[in-house]
Design a protein around this motif. Structure first.
Motif, mmCIF file in Angstrom:
data_model
loop_
_atom_site.group_PDB
_atom_site.id
_atom_site.type_symbol
_atom_site.label_atom_id
_atom_site.label_comp_id
_atom_site.label_asym_id
_atom_site.label_seq_id
_atom_site.Cartn_x
_atom_site.Cartn_y
_atom_site.Cartn_z
ATOM 1 N N LEU A 139 0.822 -1.210 0.000
ATOM 2 C CA LEU A 139 0.000 0.000 0.000
ATOM 3 C C LEU A 139 0.855 1.258 0.000
ATOM 4 N N HIS A 140 0.653 2.094 -1.014
ATOM 5 C CA HIS A 140 1.392 3.352 -1.171
ATOM 6 C C HIS A 140 0.421 4.513 -1.352
ATOM 7 N N GLN A 141 0.988 5.709 -1.568
ATOM 8 C CA GLN A 141 0.215 6.862 -2.016
ATOM 9 C C GLN A 141 1.166 7.807 -2.728
ATOM 10 N N GLY A 142 0.622 8.877 -3.287
ATOM 11 C CA GLY A 142 1.419 9.768 -4.127
ATOM 12 C C GLY A 142 2.280 10.751 -3.367
ATOM 13 N N SER A 143 2.530 10.491 -2.109
ATOM 14 C CA SER A 143 3.342 11.368 -1.285
ATOM 15 C C SER A 143 2.797 12.787 -1.348
ATOM 16 N N THR A 144 3.588 13.767 -1.779
ATOM 17 C CA THR A 144 3.134 15.156 -1.761
ATOM 18 C C THR A 144 2.415 15.574 -3.040
ATOM 19 N N SER A 145 2.335 14.708 -4.030
ATOM 20 C CA SER A 145 1.626 15.043 -5.269
ATOM 21 C C SER A 145 0.121 14.833 -5.116
ATOM 22 N N ARG A 146 -0.648 15.525 -5.945
ATOM 23 C CA ARG A 146 -2.067 15.232 -6.096
ATOM 24 C C ARG A 146 -2.181 14.177 -7.194
ATOM 25 N N MET A 147 -2.923 13.103 -6.935
ATOM 26 C CA MET A 147 -3.068 12.096 -7.977
ATOM 27 C C MET A 147 -4.346 11.310 -7.762
ATOM 28 N N ILE A 148 -4.765 10.651 -8.824
ATOM 29 C CA ILE A 148 -5.937 9.795 -8.742
ATOM 30 C C ILE A 148 -5.589 8.554 -7.925
ATOM 31 N N ASN A 149 -6.617 7.873 -7.441
ATOM 32 C CA ASN A 149 -6.412 6.576 -6.803
ATOM 33 C C ASN A 149 -6.191 5.540 -7.908
ATOM 34 N N GLU A 150 -5.075 4.868 -7.854
ATOM 35 C CA GLU A 150 -4.717 3.928 -8.910
ATOM 36 C C GLU A 150 -4.083 2.682 -8.306
ATOM 37 N N VAL A 151 -3.953 1.653 -9.113
ATOM 38 C CA VAL A 151 -3.197 0.456 -8.729
ATOM 39 C C VAL A 151 -2.108 0.249 -9.770
ATOM 40 N N ARG A 152 -0.906 0.025 -9.304
ATOM 41 C CA ARG A 152 0.227 -0.155 -10.208
ATOM 42 C C ARG A 152 0.590 -1.632 -10.341
ATOM 43 N N VAL A 153 0.724 -2.060 -11.583
ATOM 44 C CA VAL A 153 1.239 -3.387 -11.921
ATOM 45 C C VAL A 153 2.648 -3.158 -12.449
ATOM 46 N N ARG A 154 3.648 -3.668 -11.740
ATOM 47 C CA ARG A 154 5.031 -3.284 -12.004
ATOM 48 C C ARG A 154 5.908 -4.390 -12.556
ATOM 49 N N CYS A 155 5.352 -5.576 -12.791
ATOM 50 C CA CYS A 155 6.190 -6.704 -13.217
ATOM 51 C C CYS A 155 6.575 -6.626 -14.687
#
Length: 318
Positions: free
Chosen positions: A137-153
């Protein structure tokens, strides 16, 4: 009996404890807060981790809401939780581990005899790879961003489709499907055969209730879909981006956005203007390609060349 650090739970039990990852400068043992929820019935294992980046707190909010709702008597399988992964960064509300100035989510799979971050990565990677599914579980830190899920493989990985399915089940509405940097948990764990996703729960400094609720619903979607809990889920089509256009400020001043997060944009649409402090327009920046307005800086003031926003491109529905 299932254990994670000092937490041990027999079938039908739940326990909390600490996972040792090293020592502080005065020799005090450092233990990450962990929980084991062991279902009364046999089943698979889900691993959940929060605060890999020490200032990304929405995942901690998700853990704080999810764990009290998990009744081992109603659960099939096991849920393993590391509530705070980046111990040192969390203590000082910093993104990186201040002990070695390292981003923990670039240190996987880690090293038991390595730097502070490598030791934390090793211990949490060992726990994660015991599971059948991983939610980092992460978040965009100090940026404004949409709620998303990242697939990184990466799209050519043997587990790509399973990671995509996990992302779709989590259901934030948006998926970033792009191979991640070396050292990310969501890239390293699939190499060990474990489908893993990286939900980025919005972007905020501190606690964001809307994004935390996205995360809570996402965890319960996963628990239900994969048979940990009774019930049914219906995975909705997700908006998926494979690439991103990044935009910087052509001049210094104050940013005036002309589109909102999640809004579809067409090539040539104005994304933002830069004005002086008196509101006089100095520059205007337009989209290079069709896409979705995905991420933007939180503070309006910019220097020339400074990052302003990103547009997700190569969009499809998954």
């Amino acid at each position: 009996m299932t254990s994670l650090g000092t937490a041990s739970a027999a079938p039908g039990e739940m326990d909390t404890g600490r996972l040792t990852v090293g020592e502080t400068r005065d020799g005090t043992t450092v233990g990450l807060p962990v929980a084991v929820i062991n279902g009364v019935d046999d089943g698979e294992t889900l691993y959940i981790q929060a605060a890999s980046d020490g200032d990304e707190l929405n995942g901690v909010g998700v853990v704080a809401r999810v764990v009290p709702q998990l009744d081992p008597a109603e659960l099939s399988g096991t849920v393993l939780v590391v509530g705070i992964a980046n111990y040192f960064g969390f203590q000082v509300a910093e993104h990186r581990n201040p002990i070695d100035d390292t981003k923990l989510n670039r240190a996987y799979p880690g090293d038991a005899r390595g730097s502070s971050s490598e030791r934390i990565a090793h211990a949490t990677f060992e726990a994660a790879t015991r599971a059948d599914y991983v939610l980092d579980l992460h978040q965009g830190s100090t940026s404004r961003m949409i709620n998303e899920v990242r697939v990184r493989c990466g799209r050519h990985h043997r587990l790509h489709r399973k990671c995509l399915e996990l992302a779709k089940v989590f259901d934030c509405g948006y998926i970033l499907d792009q191979k991640g940097p070396e050292g990310q948990l969501a890239r390293a764990a699939p190499d060990e055969g474990v489908p893993t996703i990286d939900p980025e729960l919005g972007g905020a400094v501190g606690w964001d209730e809307e994004s935390i609720e996205y995360g809570v619903r996402g965890v319960f979607n996963v628990l239900t879909h994969y048979g940990f809990l009774d019930g049914e889920t219906e995975a909705r089509p997700q908006t998926r981006a494979h690439a991103f256009d990044r935009y910087g400020a052509p001049s210094g001043g104050v940013v005036d956005y002309r589109v909102d997060l999640g809004e579809e944009v067409a090539r040539g649409d104005t994304l933002f203007r830069v004005t002086d402090v008196f509101g006089q327009v100095k520059a205007e920046v337009s989209a290079d390609n069709d896409g979705v307005f995905w991420r933007s800086r939180r503070l309006p003031q910019v220097a020339s060349g400074e990052y302003v926003c990103s547009v997700g491109t190569t969009i499809d529905q998954y």
